[in-house]
Design an enzyme around this catalytic site. Structure first.
Site, PDB file in Angstrom:
ATOM      1  N   CYS A   1      66.565  49.604  43.396  1.00  0.00           N
ATOM      2  CA  CYS A   1      67.462  49.646  42.237  1.00  0.00           C
ATOM      3  C   CYS A   1      68.154  48.293  42.161  1.00  0.00           C
ATOM      4  O   CYS A   1      68.940  47.940  43.059  1.00  0.00           O
ATOM      5  CB  CYS A   1      68.478  50.773  42.367  1.00  0.00           C
ATOM      6  SG  CYS A   1      69.677  50.807  41.006  1.00  0.00           S
TER       7      CYS A   1
ATOM      8  N   CYS B   1      69.248  49.231  33.796  1.00  0.00           N
ATOM      9  CA  CYS B   1      68.318  49.414  34.914  1.00  0.00           C
ATOM     10  C   CYS B   1      67.824  48.039  35.320  1.00  0.00           C
ATOM     11  O   CYS B   1      67.088  47.384  34.562  1.00  0.00           O
ATOM     12  CB  CYS B   1      67.158  50.319  34.522  1.00  0.00           C
ATOM     13  SG  CYS B   1      65.921  50.524  35.832  1.00  0.00           S
TER      14      CYS B   1
END
Length: 291
Positions: free
Chosen positions: A81, A227
């Site tokens: 991430c 993201c």
């Protein structure tokens, strides 16, 4: 499930965010924790828990300054991430003065460097092989994978680009990323048989020279404000398609990330990271979710 140890009566946490992509960060470097998937999901629940896009568990490791484990809201563990990596780099830098910060993940060692109010993270090399994404079946390349997008929405192209930046991404170039109903397109594409491990889905439209608008449906999380790995994957896709050559600005609903690459081809992501608040979880409340 995390490493075995009893739950404490009170479990401290830190809420962090990068461009609105938010995380509950739990520090297990000094005391290992045993959190089940239902417990992880309870913490991530926005109505009955703290709420987050991902839960981050920090652990000790001899390989880096910290080990970062990443869990989706359903309690499932994922490999990488980008926004969380910036947050953890900023946290370790603030605590220990480390710079750069080496962070171990399931996707490998990621290196973050604090640059004032922003953090730059070396996200490594993209994976581009059919089986590395992974995609079902086989094909000559992942740059333009044939796909009947019209069966989902007639405004989708008949192909997508696939990139793995620690997790799989399907990238769809469209005329206007804001005009398509991502809330209905996203779950259908995420779970398409083409993606055996599911995938993050990005709708991408050009806004100007080296600037792109991106909306992301994250697997097991839904629509998010930002993201980081998707921003990196989009940059890789537009570089490979020959649309741009240098640094790329990726405008997400939560803000803008700058994506560049070094001489080795490593993807470098730069953007903000911040702590929103700190608190503690009640151990008895958490234990009640054991399943």
């Amino acid at each position: 499930m995390t490493s075995s140890a009893a739950l404490p009566e009170s479990l401290p946490f830190r809420k962090m965010q990068g461009l609105g992509n938010d995380f509950v960060v739990i520090d297990a470097r000094k005391r290992p924790l045993a959190l089940t998937q239902p417990q992880l999901a309870r913490i991530a629940d926005r109505r009955f828990g703290v709420g987050c896009d991902q839960l981050i568990l920090l652990e000790d490791t001899p390989q880096a300054h910290v080990r970062m484990r990443i869990f989706n809201p359903d309690g499932g563990e994922v490999g990488a991430c980008g926004n969380a990596t910036r947050c953890i780099a900023a946290l370790v830098h603030a605590e220990e003065g480390q710079d750069p910060v080496r962070i171990e993940t399931r996707a490998g060692i990621l290196v973050g460097q604090v640059l004032g109010a922003e953090v730059a993270v070396d996200m490594g090399l993209p994976l581009l092989g059919w089986g590395e994404i992974p995609l079902a079946g086989s094909g000559p390349d992942t740059l333009r994978v044939p796909f009947d997008g019209a069966a989902v929405d007639p405004r989708l192209p008949g192909w997508f680009s696939a990139v793995n930046m620690g997790n799989p991404h399907g990238i769809f170039l469209v005329d206007d990323a804001d005009a398509l109903p991502l809330e209905t397109i996203g779950p259908r594409l995420e779970t398409d048989p083409m993606f055996p491990e599911k995938a993050n889905i990005s709708l991408v439209s050009a806004e100007g020279p080296n600037r792109f608008r991106v909306r992301v449906w994250e697997r097991a999380a839904g629509i998010t404000l930002a993201c980081g790995t998707a921003a990196c994957a989009v940059a890789v896709a537009v570089w490979r398609l020959g649309l741009v050559e240098g640094a790329v600005s990726i405008r997400l609903p939560g803000g803008t990330l700058r994506i560049d690459r070094d001489a080795r081809g490593h993807v470098i992501m730069t953007g903000p990271a911040a702590t929103s608040f700190t608190g503690s979880l009640d151990g008895a409340w958490l234990a009640a979710a054991r399943g």
